[in-house]
Design a protein around this motif. Structure first.
Motif, short mmCIF file in Angstrom:
data_model
loop_
_atom_site.label_atom_id
_atom_site.label_comp_id
_atom_site.label_asym_id
_atom_site.label_seq_id
_atom_site.Cartn_x
_atom_site.Cartn_y
_atom_site.Cartn_z
N LYS A 2 1.00 -1.30 -0.12
CA LYS A 2 -0.03 0.10 -0.08
C LYS A 2 0.91 1.48 -0.18
O LYS A 2 1.83 1.41 0.60
N ILE A 3 0.45 2.49 -0.83
CA ILE A 3 1.44 3.53 -0.84
C ILE A 3 0.32 4.48 -0.73
O ILE A 3 -0.36 5.06 -1.49
N GLU A 4 0.84 5.40 0.26
CA GLU A 4 0.12 6.82 0.46
C GLU A 4 1.38 7.95 0.40
O GLU A 4 2.24 8.00 0.98
N LYS A 5 1.15 8.73 -0.83
CA LYS A 5 1.94 9.69 -0.96
C LYS A 5 1.82 11.09 -0.23
O LYS A 5 0.69 11.19 -0.03
N VAL A 6 2.97 11.75 0.12
CA VAL A 6 2.39 13.07 0.86
C VAL A 6 1.68 13.84 -0.31
O VAL A 6 2.00 14.00 -1.36
N LYS A 7 0.87 14.82 0.34
CA LYS A 7 0.33 15.71 -0.65
C LYS A 7 1.29 16.88 -1.20
O LYS A 7 1.33 17.34 -2.44
N LYS A 8 2.27 17.07 -0.27
CA LYS A 8 3.26 18.16 -0.72
C LYS A 8 4.43 17.97 -0.12
O LYS A 8 4.57 17.59 1.20
N SER A 9 5.51 18.00 -1.13
CA SER A 9 6.88 17.43 -0.33
C SER A 9 7.49 18.65 0.57
O SER A 9 7.04 19.65 0.40
N VAL A 24 16.89 15.34 9.79
CA VAL A 24 15.92 15.59 8.94
C VAL A 24 15.45 14.44 8.17
O VAL A 24 16.41 13.71 7.66
N PHE A 25 14.28 14.17 7.89
CA PHE A 25 13.83 13.20 7.21
C PHE A 25 12.96 13.13 5.76
O PHE A 25 12.45 14.45 5.95
N THR A 26 13.17 12.17 5.12
CA THR A 26 12.38 12.61 3.65
C THR A 26 11.06 12.46 3.84
O THR A 26 10.29 12.16 4.91
N ASP A 27 10.08 12.41 2.72
CA ASP A 27 8.59 12.67 2.74
C ASP A 27 8.05 11.36 3.37
O ASP A 27 7.01 11.26 4.18
N HIS A 28 8.53 10.32 2.90
CA HIS A 28 7.87 8.94 3.14
C HIS A 28 8.73 7.88 4.19
O HIS A 28 10.02 8.15 4.25
N MET A 29 8.12 6.85 4.48
CA MET A 29 8.78 5.98 5.27
C MET A 29 7.84 4.70 5.19
O MET A 29 6.85 4.52 4.72
N PHE A 30 8.69 3.59 5.38
CA PHE A 30 8.04 2.21 5.03
C PHE A 30 7.79 1.58 6.37
O PHE A 30 8.67 1.54 7.43
N THR A 31 6.68 0.72 6.54
CA THR A 31 6.30 0.08 7.68
C THR A 31 5.64 -1.29 7.31
O THR A 31 5.14 -1.45 6.51
N ASN A 41 1.11 -6.35 5.99
CA ASN A 41 0.87 -4.86 6.04
C ASN A 41 1.83 -4.16 5.55
O ASN A 41 2.09 -3.12 6.19
N PRO A 42 2.77 -4.47 4.52
CA PRO A 42 3.71 -3.73 4.03
C PRO A 42 3.15 -2.11 3.46
O PRO A 42 2.26 -2.32 2.68
N GLU A 43 3.70 -1.26 3.84
CA GLU A 43 2.96 0.12 3.56
C GLU A 43 4.09 1.28 3.58
O GLU A 43 4.85 1.40 4.42
N ILE A 44 3.78 2.11 2.42
CA ILE A 44 4.72 3.26 2.37
C ILE A 44 3.68 4.68 2.73
O ILE A 44 2.65 4.56 2.07
N LYS A 45 4.10 5.31 3.50
CA LYS A 45 3.16 6.31 3.90
C LYS A 45 4.18 7.66 4.30
O LYS A 45 5.12 7.65 4.38
N PRO A 46 3.49 8.91 4.46
CA PRO A 46 4.20 10.11 4.85
C PRO A 46 4.91 9.70 6.24
O PRO A 46 4.39 9.09 7.07
N TYR A 47 6.22 10.33 6.18
CA TYR A 47 6.93 10.24 7.63
C TYR A 47 6.26 10.77 8.61
O TYR A 47 5.60 11.87 8.55
N LYS A 153 7.98 -4.71 14.54
CA LYS A 153 7.66 -3.56 13.46
C LYS A 153 9.10 -3.81 12.75
O LYS A 153 10.21 -3.63 13.06
N PHE A 154 9.07 -3.70 11.38
CA PHE A 154 10.18 -3.48 10.36
C PHE A 154 9.78 -2.27 9.62
O PHE A 154 8.94 -2.03 9.25
N MET A 155 10.93 -1.13 9.83
CA MET A 155 10.52 0.16 9.30
C MET A 155 11.69 0.37 8.57
O MET A 155 13.01 0.26 8.72
N ILE A 156 11.48 1.46 7.44
CA ILE A 156 12.63 2.27 6.98
C ILE A 156 12.36 3.80 6.71
O ILE A 156 11.29 4.08 6.65
N ILE A 157 13.50 4.37 7.37
CA ILE A 157 13.41 5.80 7.17
C ILE A 157 14.56 6.41 6.50
O ILE A 157 15.63 5.63 6.59
N CYS A 158 14.57 7.53 5.98
CA CYS A 158 15.83 7.93 5.26
C CYS A 158 16.06 9.52 5.50
O CYS A 158 15.05 10.22 5.84
N ALA A 159 17.36 9.86 5.55
CA ALA A 159 17.60 11.08 5.97
C ALA A 159 18.82 11.65 5.04
O ALA A 159 19.76 11.04 4.70
#
Ligand code: COI
Length: 347
Positions: A2-9, A24-31, A41-47, A153-159
């Motif tokens: 499932k992918i939910e994108k940010v409305k505005k970067s 500082v983190f990017t717009d999205h994260m994975f959980t 429930n793999p999912e990408i959503k706004p950070y 939980k397994f997550m990925i965040i990016c900076a």
């Protein structure tokens, strides 16, 4: 997935010239959740902040491990990962040691690729710029039972990242505290390994050192690693690094530098290094360089060290091994040179 994108970067609000590592983190994260024996429930959503029970076991018994990896952008705006399979292999080793479930390679790689695709504008071109990627797993089961959890939980965040240490680095060779012991978790990227280093590092900082060189816990006679970096010593024209053991992290940058050094014809010895050998080499002027290696720090020259209340300065050397190796490594990572080892993976 499932992918939910940010409305505005959030990119326009970021000062990329003044990044503080990992803040500082990017717009999205994975959980992704582990429940009833399965990753679901793999999912990408706004950070965003996550909801977690105060009784989640990670807070009480510390079941948590992580990885550190980087993505680089070349001059044609292509994004490259560096040896991502190694990170997956290592998170499996860390998870096993901490009695946590293994995250399948397909989930790990797909999550990385989708996330990097969405957040690629966060990666700036130019040497030194990269995206630091932090995959991590933790026990989020709500219960104080002191056994291994069965929910995670397994997550990925990016900076976005530039340098890890700004300024010069001096290290203290530690003689009382230990980072890891035989049979322990030193080889794992366990969150608790880092927590245990903070207090001794505060004491070392008060003495003017940024980091500690950990020595073996039995006798404090042999060099291990520096906590955020593996270590290399140049005595004369020979490069030395300690062998991987159950108390030393199997650094991906470390093993890459070993391969590059061999290819460049630099004499390298992978063997136990005695502290006294380093002190003697320093005293007779043979210790030319010490440097650390790691994903975050890349290759970090060390300008001085302390041992038993003495402080030593390292000489400034022309054509240092650290400069040569760092350049070769960076050229592969940024797709500037050929990649004879097959380490670069397009995201
Ligand atoms: C890395 O280099 O990725 C590390 O894990 C070190 C970190 C604690 C900043």
């Amino acid at each position: 997935m499932k992918i939910e994108k940010v409305k505005k970067s959030n990119i326009p609000n970021i000062d990329f010239d003044n990044l503080n590592f990992g803040s500082v983190f990017t717009d999205h994260m994975f959980t992704c959740s582990f429940k009833k024996g399965k990753w679901v429930n793999p999912e990408i959503k706004p950070y965003q902040p996550i909801l977690i029970s105060p009784s989640a076991r990670v807070f009480h018994y510390g079941q948590a491990c992580f990885e550190g990896m980087k993505a680089f952008k070349d001059q044609n705006d292509k994004v490259w990962l560096f040896r991502p399979k190694e990170n997956h292999d290592r998170i499996i080793k860390s998870s096993k040691r901490l009695a946590m479930p293994e995250i399948p390679e397909e989930i790990f790689m797909e999550a990385l690729n989708v996330l990097l695709n969405l957040d690629k504008d966060w990666i700036k071109t130019g040497m030194g710029n990269s995206l630091y990627i932090r995959p991590f797993i933790f026990a989020d089961q709500a219960s104080l039972n002191a056994t291994e959890a069965n929910e995670y939980k397994f997550m990925i965040i990016c900076a976005p990242a530039d340098t890890y240490y700004s300024g010069e680095v001096r290290v203290k060779i530690e003689k009382s505290f230990s980072r890891a012991s035989k049979g322990g978790v030193g080889y794992a990227k366990a969150a608790g390994n880092y927590a245990a280093q903070f207090y001794p590092t505060i004491l070392a900082r008060d003495e003017g050192f940024q980091q500690i060189i950990w020595t073996d816990s039995a006798n404090h006679q042999y060099i291990e690693e520096a906590g955020t970096m593996n270590l290399f010593f140049r005595i004369g024209d020979t490069l030395l690094t300690a062998p991987i053991s159950d108390s030393i992290l199997d650094g991906i940058t470390r093993k890459s530098l070993i391969e590059i050094a061999k290819k460049e014809g630099i004499k390298i010895e992978i063997r136990p290094i005695k502290v006294t050998e380093i002190i003697e080499a320093q005293k007779c002027g043979n210790l030319k360089e010490i440097f650390g290696s790691g994903t975050a720090v890349v290759v970090m020259p060390i300008i001085g060290f302390g041992y038993e209340n003495m402080k030593y300065d390292l000489p400034k050397v022309e054509n240092s091994f650290s400069t040569i190796l760092k350049k070769k490594l960076n050229d592969i990572q940024y797709n500037i040179s050929d990649d004879p080892f097959g380490w670069r993976v397009e995201a």
